[in-house]
Write an enzyme that holds these catalytic residues in place. Structure first.
Site, mmCIF file in Angstrom:
data_model
loop_
_atom_site.group_PDB
_atom_site.id
_atom_site.type_symbol
_atom_site.label_atom_id
_atom_site.label_comp_id
_atom_site.label_asym_id
_atom_site.label_seq_id
_atom_site.Cartn_x
_atom_site.Cartn_y
_atom_site.Cartn_z
ATOM 1 N N TYR A 296 146.342 45.274 2.304
ATOM 2 C CA TYR A 296 146.405 44.297 3.382
ATOM 3 C C TYR A 296 146.902 42.950 2.890
ATOM 4 C CZ TYR A 296 141.534 43.321 1.876
ATOM 5 O OH TYR A 296 140.397 43.065 1.160
ATOM 6 N N LYS B 194 145.066 39.321 9.101
ATOM 7 C CA LYS B 194 145.364 40.405 8.167
ATOM 8 C C LYS B 194 146.388 41.356 8.777
ATOM 9 C CE LYS B 194 140.712 40.396 6.203
ATOM 10 N NZ LYS B 194 139.462 41.158 6.061
ATOM 11 N N ASP C 178 127.133 45.053 2.323
ATOM 12 C CA ASP C 178 127.375 45.521 3.689
ATOM 13 C C ASP C 178 126.125 46.092 4.358
ATOM 14 O OD1 ASP C 178 129.974 44.653 3.654
ATOM 15 O OD2 ASP C 178 130.862 46.623 3.327
#
Length: 190
Positions: A131, A71, A169
């Site tokens: 990104y 990335k 997450d």
């Protein structure tokens, strides 16, 4: 473009040359020719953008082999703490991390090679994060590590009570329970 090395080999900060005058500013945010010469020959195939509010922590994410991703990340608006964690078994920096403040003002970018988990924390009221990835997103290949892992000991620069996480997450394994799919002795770019 200036390359700034970090404490982990191959994770580098890119500092563009910014031209400013009374009209505003201009800079070349990406040139394949310059990137290949200064960092690594890579073909980016997907660009992503997210908008998040203060306190959001996204990560720590990666895609498993054979869909692993490099990335190149930057912030368009606002400020984040960007984090890359080495998850290549056998690497001398396995389990170590690099943290860099990226903002719309400093215009720094961070290159994160394959074999690293990635995440960021929003330090401003709002942040627009972009990104480039060198492989496409494959949901079946997703992986993650707990953002608050005590062994990784990442200082996200946020008060604990202000941190906002996705449900996904909140469920990632601790580093000690994590079996990395990456090996430092394998060329992840073949």
């Amino acid at each position: 473009m200036e390359i700034i090395n970090t404490a982990i080999e191959d994770v580098v900060v890119l500092k563009p040359r910014v031209f400013e005058d009374q009209r505003g500013y201009f800079f070349e945010s990406y040139s394949k020719r310059e990137f290949d010469k200064l960092v690594k020959e890579i073909v980016f195939v997907q660009d992503n953008e997210s908008k998040s509010s203060y306190g959001v922590v996204r990560g720590l994410h990666f895609q498993k082999w054979p869909f692993s991703q490099s990335k190149l990340v930057k912030v368009i608006k606002g400020k984040v703490l960007d984090v890359a964690v080495d998850i290549r078994k056998g690497s001398p920096t396995y389990g170590k991390s690099v943290s860099v403040e990226l903002s719309g003002e400093n215009k720094l970018m961070l290159f994160i090679p394959r074999g690293f988990a990635h995440g960021f924390a929003v330090l401003s009221d709002e942040a627009v994060f972009q990104y480039k990835c060198d492989d496409f997103y494959h949901p079946e290949s997703e992986g993650g590590i707990a953002w608050d892992d005590p062994d990784l000991n990442i200082d996200w620069k946020l008060p604990a009570e202000k941190i906002i996480l996705s449900e996904k997450d909140k469920k990632h394994p601790q580093f000690k329970d994590f079996d990395s799919p990456f090996d430092s002795n394998v060329d992840l770019y073949k």
